[in-house]
Design a protein around this motif. Structure first.
Motif, PDB file in Angstrom:
ATOM      1  N   ASP A  86       0.820  -1.216   0.000  1.00 28.06           N
ATOM      2  CA  ASP A  86       0.000   0.000   0.000  1.00 28.06           C
ATOM      3  C   ASP A  86       0.858   1.271   0.000  1.00 28.06           C
ATOM      4  O   ASP A  86       0.501   2.287   0.609  1.00 28.06           O
ATOM      5  CB  ASP A  86      -0.940   0.023   1.205  1.00 28.06           C
ATOM      6  CG  ASP A  86      -1.887  -1.171   1.239  1.00 28.06           C
ATOM      7  OD1 ASP A  86      -2.316  -1.599   0.156  1.00 28.06           O
ATOM      8  OD2 ASP A  86      -2.177  -1.665   2.345  1.00 28.06           O
ATOM      9  N   GLY A  87       2.011   1.198  -0.657  1.00 27.97           N
ATOM     10  CA  GLY A  87       2.880   2.365  -0.765  1.00 27.97           C
ATOM     11  C   GLY A  87       3.838   2.551   0.389  1.00 27.97           C
ATOM     12  O   GLY A  87       4.653   3.478   0.382  1.00 27.97           O
ATOM     13  N   TYR A  88       3.765   1.686   1.403  1.00 31.44           N
ATOM     14  CA  TYR A  88       4.645   1.780   2.565  1.00 31.44           C
ATOM     15  C   TYR A  88       5.599   0.588   2.611  1.00 31.44           C
ATOM     16  O   TYR A  88       5.193  -0.545   2.341  1.00 31.44           O
ATOM     17  CB  TYR A  88       3.834   1.816   3.864  1.00 31.44           C
ATOM     18  CG  TYR A  88       2.965   3.040   4.027  1.00 31.44           C
ATOM     19  CD1 TYR A  88       3.545   4.303   4.170  1.00 31.44           C
ATOM     20  CD2 TYR A  88       1.582   2.934   4.043  1.00 31.44           C
ATOM     21  CE1 TYR A  88       2.748   5.427   4.334  1.00 31.44           C
ATOM     22  CE2 TYR A  88       0.775   4.058   4.206  1.00 31.44           C
ATOM     23  CZ  TYR A  88       1.369   5.301   4.349  1.00 31.44           C
ATOM     24  OH  TYR A  88       0.591   6.422   4.510  1.00 31.44           O
ATOM     25  N   THR A  89       6.844   0.851   2.961  1.00 32.24           N
ATOM     26  CA  THR A  89       7.809  -0.241   3.086  1.00 32.24           C
ATOM     27  C   THR A  89       7.496  -1.070   4.331  1.00 32.24           C
ATOM     28  O   THR A  89       6.977  -0.563   5.324  1.00 32.24           O
ATOM     29  CB  THR A  89       9.242   0.306   3.177  1.00 32.24           C
ATOM     30  OG1 THR A  89       9.333   1.228   4.274  1.00 32.24           O
ATOM     31  CG2 THR A  89       9.630   1.018   1.892  1.00 32.24           C
ATOM     32  N   THR A  90       7.834  -2.364   4.258  1.00 30.82           N
ATOM     33  CA  THR A  90       7.528  -3.289   5.350  1.00 30.82           C
ATOM     34  C   THR A  90       8.711  -3.532   6.275  1.00 30.82           C
ATOM     35  O   THR A  90       8.538  -4.170   7.319  1.00 30.82           O
ATOM     36  CB  THR A  90       7.086  -4.645   4.783  1.00 30.82           C
ATOM     37  OG1 THR A  90       8.187  -5.232   4.062  1.00 30.82           O
ATOM     38  CG2 THR A  90       5.886  -4.489   3.854  1.00 30.82           C
ATOM     39  N   GLY A  91       9.901  -3.050   5.893  1.00 34.40           N
ATOM     40  CA  GLY A  91      11.094  -3.334   6.684  1.00 34.40           C
ATOM     41  C   GLY A  91      11.807  -4.591   6.234  1.00 34.40           C
ATOM     42  O   GLY A  91      12.830  -4.963   6.816  1.00 34.40           O
ATOM     43  N   VAL A  92      11.272  -5.269   5.192  1.00 39.97           N
ATOM     44  CA  VAL A  92      11.895  -6.480   4.653  1.00 39.97           C
ATOM     45  C   VAL A  92      12.618  -6.131   3.355  1.00 39.97           C
ATOM     46  O   VAL A  92      12.057  -5.455   2.489  1.00 39.97           O
ATOM     47  CB  VAL A  92      10.841  -7.574   4.389  1.00 39.97           C
ATOM     48  CG1 VAL A  92      11.487  -8.801   3.737  1.00 39.97           C
ATOM     49  CG2 VAL A  92      10.148  -7.958   5.690  1.00 39.97           C
ATOM     50  N   ARG A  93      13.862  -6.607   3.225  1.00 39.28           N
ATOM     51  CA  ARG A  93      14.624  -6.420   1.994  1.00 39.28           C
ATOM     52  C   ARG A  93      15.072  -7.781   1.459  1.00 39.28           C
ATOM     53  O   ARG A  93      15.437  -8.665   2.235  1.00 39.28           O
ATOM     54  CB  ARG A  93      15.851  -5.535   2.220  1.00 39.28           C
ATOM     55  CG  ARG A  93      15.511  -4.083   2.501  1.00 39.28           C
ATOM     56  CD  ARG A  93      16.686  -3.162   2.299  1.00 39.28           C
ATOM     57  NE  ARG A  93      16.337  -1.781   2.569  1.00 39.28           N
ATOM     58  CZ  ARG A  93      17.058  -0.734   2.179  1.00 39.28           C
ATOM     59  NH1 ARG A  93      18.185  -0.921   1.520  1.00 39.28           N
ATOM     60  NH2 ARG A  93      16.678   0.495   2.451  1.00 39.28           N
TER      61      ARG A  93
END
Length: 649
Positions: free
Chosen positions: A222-229
């Motif tokens: 939803d346009g926000y990063t999840t903290g996972v790369r």
């Protein structure tokens, strides 16, 4: 060993006579050398110095002493500031310019890369590649260099941000979106695409020889990063991407930091048994991992580097003093020899080097020395001092910082740093607990301009690495200083009690001073134990945890901030603005109105709540300044006002 170059402004910045010494101005001044870089041939030094306000100046000086330093560029800090310059060739510099700007959506940091000749001529902007259409968004990221030596002198490999454009009836409108990699000539600005832009690309790594070998992608929802790369890599000579690792907020996976092309491995950190350790991972398809360093008590915090392409030479960590475990035997031997040559300056790091690594720019310092720069010639075996980090303090008597531990209420021994005044009594005196920011941070042994200033004013200063600090492993970090605020703030309060129990602090003159999370800790301490600290200073503090989460809604990291701060009873219990009536001590708050880290509304809210509760509160807002108040005059004013406030009866 001699002081053989007088850099620009050094004589003008020399300390005044003892009777004219202005401690607040001397300690509040920005570092004289904010950043420095050696040319590839090791013959010239470029460095950035502070100017009035948030301004910056760029100087170049030949290191053979044949000419005086020359000012080649400047920014006024309104909002443009120079964060650093490096050499693309022996005659061409690249500088990063940034500023905090206000858009309709809110505050953002905007960066640009500029390039110029060593005399300041032929200046150009390197950041954007555009077509003929109108951009459909903001290009706030000006790019960053990931390879300073991709094969041709004067060329660099850089990450660029691409923003798509509307079509204008031609085929020249820019359609790429996201981050890509270009090979750019710093003189002509001619460029060639190396990696097409990708919307979810966040990182690229080269082998230092012009080959992109690793890429990191962010996961978003939803346009926000999840903290996972997720990270991918390429084998030598291949263009195909293969899976390398996945790293979540807990950093359990292999988190890459750089590549060693000779060994054909990536260096990175991995969490093992509750602590971060340094590993290598093979890039030959085998996926083989090897532990290269783990400390039994502390996290590995990163990697030490050398050379123009940041060759990894060791793992960094900190016990009671910042340390490096060197992988490179030659560099380890070199640093040991430098330590013998500079016995009073145990903190030593390699700032930059010539292309062949025969000439090294070295920084060395200690708790009572703010730092000085040296040029070390490995061939000639000479070590020459070239600049002081803080010339205003060269003749000042500074206070030793001592590592101590104190017992918290639950019996846990908490590490901290104690700085006592250099003159007068050290018993029954004014004292300050100085919690660090973050909360994902820690204090280290070394020069600290805040603790040194207050020690010069007769205060004892204690800087606790309370639970919630980083570097000590998962068990110490707990859930972080917000979600585990009761433990963190309890440790901060116990630091004050220790100062009193040791007879160092007069209990009637015990105060607390904090910046950022430290400001939050100062206010929350005063709310939870109203009688402990008699005066409170908070700089750029978080004051309401729900507000802190909602402030981030305009940024892609919003979900990560929400996860970090969390939800539950601690939001209400751990927000000092909601308990202003419990604070009995006078409060002094400072904040910049261009603070992107912590919105100035937090300070205004706290001040209003305190005044409504009948408490003594004063709010000082610095127009145009951000979270770090990088303005010597503003910092001087803050120190002067804080000292007078803390000394008031």
């Amino acid at each position: 060993m001699k002081h053989w170059i007088c850099l620009a402004g050094l004589s003008a910045a020399s300390p005044a006579a003892a009777q004219d010494f202005d401690a607040a101005a001397a300690f509040g001044a920005r570092e004289y050398v904010e950043q420095a870089s050696l040319s590839p041939d090791g013959t010239k030094l470029a460095y950035v110095v502070p100017l009035k306000g948030q301004g910056s100046g760029v100087f170049v000086v030949p290191l053979d002493g044949s000419a005086a330093p020359k000012a080649i560029a400047a920014s006024d800090g309104k909002p443009e500031r120079v964060s650093g310059c490096r050499w693309a060739s022996n005659t061409r510099l690249l500088c990063t310019v940034y500023g905090v700007v206000r858009l309709p959506e809110g505050l953002i940091v905007s960066t640009r890369l500029t390039t110029m000749d060593h005399d300041g001529s032929n200046m150009k902007v390197l950041s954007h590649t555009r077509g003929t259409g109108e951009q459909l968004g903001y290009a706030t990221f000006g790019g960053s260099v990931i390879d300073w030596n991709p094969g041709t002198d004067g060329q660099v490999m850089m990450i660029r941000q691409y923003v798509p454009e509307t079509t204008t009836g031609t085929r020249l409108a820019q359609k790429q979106e996201g981050l890509g990699v270009d090979l750019v000539d710093a003189r002509t600005l001619q460029s060639r695409t190396v990696e097409l832009a990708s919307r979810d690309a966040a990182e690229f790594f080269t082998d230092g020889k012009g080959n992109v070998r690793m890429m990191g992608r962010v996961q978003a929802r939803d346009g926000y990063t999840t903290g996972v790369r997720t990270y991918s890599y390429r084998r030598k000579g291949s263009k195909a991407w293969e899976a390398l690792s996945t790293v979540g907020p807990d950093r359990a996976g292999f988190d890459p930091y750089g590549i060693d092309p000779a060994l054909d491995v990536a260096y990175g950190l991995r969490r093992v048994d509750g602590r971060l350790a340094a590993y290598t991972r093979a890039l030959d398809g085998s996926g083989a991992e090897k532990l290269v360093y783990a400390h039994p008590q502390m996290d590995v915090t990163g990697f030490a580097r050398i050379g123009r392409n940041g060759r990894i030479i060791g793992a960094t960590y900190s016990t009671d003093i910042p340390s490096v475990e060197y992988f490179d035997p030659a560099v380890s031997k070199l640093v040991k020899s430098l330590a013998k040559a500079l016995p009073k300056l145990p903190l030593i790091r390699v700032v930059d080097s010539s292309e062949d690594e025969n000439r090294l720019l070295i920084w060395a310092g200690s708790d009572i020395d703010p730092g000085r720069y040296y040029l070390f010639d490995r061939t000639a075996k000479t070590l020459n001092e070239v600049a002081l980090a803080r010339p205003q303090l060269e003749k000042a008597k500074l206070a030793e910082m001592r590592h101590i531990t104190y017992r918290a209420a639950d019996g846990t021994m908490v590490p901290a740093y104690l700085t006592l005044p250099t003159q007068g009594s050290t018993k029954g005196i004014r004292a300050i607990v100085l919690p660090h920011g973050g909360p994902g941070a820690r204090d280290d042994w070394g020069f600290d301009w805040l603790s040194q200033y207050f020690a010069s004013q007769g205060f004892a200063v204690l800087q606790p690495n309370f639970r919630g600090s980083t570097g000590y492993g998962d068990a110490w970090f707990q859930k972080n200083g917000f979600q585990s605020w009761k433990t963190a703030i309890g440790d901060v309060n116990d630091a004050g009690r220790w100062l009193v129990s040791e007879g160092i602090a007069d209990p009637a003159k015990l105060a607390i001073f904090g910046w950022s999370y430290g400001g939050y800790a100062a206010l929350q301490s005063a709310a939870t134990e109203p009688g402990l600290f008699k005066r409170v200073v908070a700089v750029a503090p978080v004051t309401d945890l729900d507000r802190f989460k909602s402030d981030s809604a305009i940024y892609s990291s919003h979900r990560e901030v929400e996860r970090f701060v969390g939800s539950g009873p601690h939001i209400e219990q751990g927000s000092p603005a909601r308990h202003a009536a419990a604070i009995k001590a006078p409060v002094l708050i400072f904040h910049g109105d261009m603070d992107r880290n912590v919105a100035v509304g937090h300070a205004q809210l706290m001040h209003d709540k305190l005044k409504a509760a009948g408490a003594k509160s004063e709010l000082v807002i610095f127009p145009g300044l951000d979270h770090y108040l990088e303005d010597s005059e503003a910092r001087t004013q803050m120190l002067q006002k804080s000292a007078a406030f803390l000394k008031a009866p």
